[in-house]
Scaffold this motif. Structure first.
Motif, PDB file in Angstrom:
ATOM      1  N   LEU A  15       0.797  -1.226   0.000  1.00 51.50           N
ATOM      2  CA  LEU A  15       0.000   0.000   0.000  1.00 51.50           C
ATOM      3  C   LEU A  15       0.830   1.276   0.000  1.00 51.50           C
ATOM      4  O   LEU A  15       0.418   2.290  -0.576  1.00 51.50           O
ATOM      5  N   GLN A  16       1.986   1.271   0.636  1.00 48.63           N
ATOM      6  CA  GLN A  16       2.838   2.456   0.565  1.00 48.63           C
ATOM      7  C   GLN A  16       3.294   2.706  -0.866  1.00 48.63           C
ATOM      8  O   GLN A  16       3.360   3.845  -1.331  1.00 48.63           O
ATOM      9  N   ARG A  17       3.604   1.623  -1.578  1.00 49.62           N
ATOM     10  CA  ARG A  17       3.968   1.750  -2.986  1.00 49.62           C
ATOM     11  C   ARG A  17       2.799   2.282  -3.799  1.00 49.62           C
ATOM     12  O   ARG A  17       2.986   3.100  -4.713  1.00 49.62           O
ATOM     13  N   VAL A  18       1.580   1.819  -3.497  1.00 52.37           N
ATOM     14  CA  VAL A  18       0.405   2.320  -4.195  1.00 52.37           C
ATOM     15  C   VAL A  18       0.286   3.832  -3.994  1.00 52.37           C
ATOM     16  O   VAL A  18       0.063   4.582  -4.953  1.00 52.37           O
ATOM     17  N   LYS A  19       0.426   4.279  -2.765  1.00 55.72           N
ATOM     18  CA  LYS A  19       0.363   5.717  -2.477  1.00 55.72           C
ATOM     19  C   LYS A  19       1.425   6.475  -3.266  1.00 55.72           C
ATOM     20  O   LYS A  19       1.128   7.483  -3.926  1.00 55.72           O
ATOM     21  N   ASP A  20       2.654   6.010  -3.210  1.00 60.81           N
ATOM     22  CA  ASP A  20       3.759   6.717  -3.885  1.00 60.81           C
ATOM     23  C   ASP A  20       3.553   6.755  -5.397  1.00 60.81           C
ATOM     24  O   ASP A  20       3.804   7.783  -6.041  1.00 60.81           O
ATOM     25  N   LYS A  45      -8.571  11.005  -8.643  1.00 64.09           N
ATOM     26  CA  LYS A  45      -8.607  10.624  -7.239  1.00 64.09           C
ATOM     27  C   LYS A  45      -8.623   9.108  -7.147  1.00 64.09           C
ATOM     28  O   LYS A  45      -8.848   8.408  -8.147  1.00 64.09           O
ATOM     29  N   VAL A  46      -8.418   8.576  -5.948  1.00 61.12           N
ATOM     30  CA  VAL A  46      -8.328   7.135  -5.727  1.00 61.12           C
ATOM     31  C   VAL A  46      -9.369   6.714  -4.693  1.00 61.12           C
ATOM     32  O   VAL A  46      -9.539   7.376  -3.663  1.00 61.12           O
ATOM     33  N   LEU A  47     -10.068   5.617  -4.982  1.00 63.42           N
ATOM     34  CA  LEU A  47     -11.010   5.026  -4.037  1.00 63.42           C
ATOM     35  C   LEU A  47     -10.540   3.613  -3.700  1.00 63.42           C
ATOM     36  O   LEU A  47     -10.608   2.706  -4.540  1.00 63.42           O
ATOM     37  N   PHE A  48     -10.038   3.415  -2.473  1.00 65.47           N
ATOM     38  CA  PHE A  48      -9.696   2.078  -2.001  1.00 65.47           C
ATOM     39  C   PHE A  48     -10.983   1.350  -1.597  1.00 65.47           C
ATOM     40  O   PHE A  48     -11.864   1.934  -0.964  1.00 65.47           O
ATOM     41  N   SER A  73      -4.042  -3.882   6.388  1.00 61.36           N
ATOM     42  CA  SER A  73      -4.334  -3.082   5.195  1.00 61.36           C
ATOM     43  C   SER A  73      -5.246  -1.902   5.507  1.00 61.36           C
ATOM     44  O   SER A  73      -5.012  -0.777   5.048  1.00 61.36           O
ATOM     45  N   LEU A  74      -6.314  -2.120   6.283  1.00 64.98           N
ATOM     46  CA  LEU A  74      -7.257  -1.043   6.567  1.00 64.98           C
ATOM     47  C   LEU A  74      -6.585   0.088   7.337  1.00 64.98           C
ATOM     48  O   LEU A  74      -6.838   1.270   7.066  1.00 64.98           O
ATOM     49  N   THR A  75      -5.725  -0.252   8.289  1.00 59.81           N
ATOM     50  CA  THR A  75      -4.988   0.776   9.030  1.00 59.81           C
ATOM     51  C   THR A  75      -4.126   1.610   8.087  1.00 59.81           C
ATOM     52  O   THR A  75      -4.092   2.847   8.186  1.00 59.81           O
ATOM     53  N   SER A  76      -3.454   0.953   7.156  1.00 57.54           N
ATOM     54  CA  SER A  76      -2.622   1.664   6.186  1.00 57.54           C
ATOM     55  C   SER A  76      -3.468   2.554   5.282  1.00 57.54           C
ATOM     56  O   SER A  76      -3.101   3.691   4.978  1.00 57.54           O
ATOM     57  N   ILE A  77      -4.614   2.036   4.844  1.00 50.84           N
ATOM     58  CA  ILE A  77      -5.505   2.806   3.972  1.00 50.84           C
ATOM     59  C   ILE A  77      -5.978   4.067   4.681  1.00 50.84           C
ATOM     60  O   ILE A  77      -5.981   5.166   4.105  1.00 50.84           O
ATOM     61  N   LYS A  78      -6.393   3.934   5.939  1.00 51.58           N
ATOM     62  CA  LYS A  78      -6.860   5.097   6.698  1.00 51.58           C
ATOM     63  C   LYS A  78      -5.759   6.146   6.823  1.00 51.58           C
ATOM     64  O   LYS A  78      -6.009   7.352   6.701  1.00 51.58           O
ATOM     65  N   SER A  79      -4.544   5.710   7.064  1.00 50.20           N
ATOM     66  CA  SER A  79      -3.421   6.638   7.182  1.00 50.20           C
ATOM     67  C   SER A  79      -3.176   7.382   5.879  1.00 50.20           C
ATOM     68  O   SER A  79      -2.950   8.602   5.866  1.00 50.20           O
ATOM     69  N   ILE A  80      -3.249   6.660   4.765  1.00 52.60           N
ATOM     70  CA  ILE A  80      -3.059   7.289   3.457  1.00 52.60           C
ATOM     71  C   ILE A  80      -4.146   8.330   3.204  1.00 52.60           C
ATOM     72  O   ILE A  80      -3.868   9.435   2.723  1.00 52.60           O
ATOM     73  N   CYS A  81      -5.388   7.996   3.534  1.00 52.54           N
ATOM     74  CA  CYS A  81      -6.506   8.896   3.255  1.00 52.54           C
ATOM     75  C   CYS A  81      -6.475  10.139   4.135  1.00 52.54           C
ATOM     76  O   CYS A  81      -6.904  11.228   3.712  1.00 52.54           O
ATOM     77  N   ILE A  82      -5.992  10.013   5.366  1.00 55.02           N
ATOM     78  CA  ILE A  82      -5.872  11.172   6.249  1.00 55.02           C
ATOM     79  C   ILE A  82      -4.857  12.161   5.706  1.00 55.02           C
ATOM     80  O   ILE A  82      -5.032  13.379   5.784  1.00 55.02           O
ATOM     81  N   ASP A  83      -3.794  11.649   5.110  1.00 57.74           N
ATOM     82  CA  ASP A  83      -2.700  12.497   4.639  1.00 57.74           C
ATOM     83  C   ASP A  83      -3.031  13.260   3.364  1.00 57.74           C
ATOM     84  O   ASP A  83      -2.415  14.298   3.083  1.00 57.74           O
ATOM     85  N   ASN A  84      -3.986  12.762   2.537  1.00 52.18           N
ATOM     86  CA  ASN A  84      -4.230  13.376   1.230  1.00 52.18           C
ATOM     87  C   ASN A  84      -5.691  13.184   0.847  1.00 52.18           C
ATOM     88  O   ASN A  84      -6.176  12.054   0.770  1.00 52.18           O
ATOM     89  N   ASP A  85      -6.398  14.287   0.586  1.00 51.87           N
ATOM     90  CA  ASP A  85      -7.831  14.175   0.297  1.00 51.87           C
ATOM     91  C   ASP A  85      -8.126  13.654  -1.108  1.00 51.87           C
ATOM     92  O   ASP A  85      -9.294  13.509  -1.473  1.00 51.87           O
TER      93      ASP A  85
END
Length: 236
Positions: free
Chosen positions: A17-22, A36-39, A48-60
């Motif tokens: 998921l970090q690679r997906v974000k980058d 935009k991206v919808l997980f 995975s869900l914890t990582s997804i939430k972190s990514i979404c908080i950082d970027n709208d």
């Protein structure tokens, strides 16, 4: 403001998921449509869900929906279709064996077509996986006559109005071009890059890559016979 939403189904892909974000942050800078991206978290049992939430908080530009339990890839794609609000939508796997950068190759054609799908060039999969995929695609083409060489390619762009009219069932994600043709839409395939899986594990084996799609072909034929299609000539 957004014109294009990319659906990313996720099932136990915390290492990717970090690679997906980058990759998407890099793609946003060159995208020819504001993206935009919808997980869609398909009941992952790892982090995975914890990582997804972190990514979404950082970027709208990132958002998510999460299932109560694992429902399968077709359900995740269908949910993505239902929740997209932009006129165009796309789909990519979270294993990143294809790259978001190639969405631009597909988007170049979407004005003239209702679905544009990638065809994986120089596939970096095992011999067994490649051969079973070729056989499955050949069987599916014989049933659907959709002319597509690689419907399993996890890189597609679809006009949202067409995608949201697809009556999805389990396994139908392999028949998206055929379902667009049933709506009297038009489809195109475009070569895209393909990469080896770096992290995580594949979710499909010989059964659900070969024998499963064969059974789904009969379900598709039933749907084709029963499919309702109409055009409104006028209204008042």
């Amino acid at each position: 403001m957004y014109q294009f939403t990319v659906i990313v189904p996720v099932y136990n892909e915390e290492d990717n998921l970090q690679r997906v974000k980058d990759e998407f942050l890099a793609y946003f800078k060159i995208a020819i449509k504001k993206t935009k991206v919808l997980f869609v978290n398909d009941g992952s049992t790892d982090k995975s869900l914890t990582s997804i939430k972190s990514i979404c908080i950082d970027n709208d530009a990132f958002s998510y929906i999460s299932f109560d339990k694992n429902r399968g890839l077709s359900a995740a794609i269908k949910a993505g279709f239902d929740y997209v609000e932009t006129p165009l939508l796309g789909y990519i796997d979270s294993d990143l064996q294809t790259t978001p950068k190639d969405f631009n190759l597909l988007l170049e054609h979407i004005e003239k077509y209702d679905l544009v799908t990638g065809v994986r060039a120089n596939r970096k999969d095992s011999f067994v996986k490649n051969m079973s995929s070729k056989i499955a695609n050949g069987i599916r083409r014989a049933f659907t006559h959709d002319g597509m060489d690689d419907t399993g390619c996890p890189l597609k762009v679809i006009k949202t109005e067409f995608a949201q009219r697809i009556p999805m069932f389990k396994g139908l994600h392999r028949f998206l071009p055929a379902m667009i043709l049933l709506q009297n839409g038009n489809v195109l395939q475009v070569p895209v890059q393909h990469f080896p899986r770096i992290a995580g594990t594949a979710k499909f084996g010989l059964w659900n890559r070969l024998l499963g799609p064969l059974m789904d072909c009969f379900a598709y034929l039933w749907m084709k016979r029963k499919y309702i299609n109409y055009n409104v000539a006028e209204k008042g």
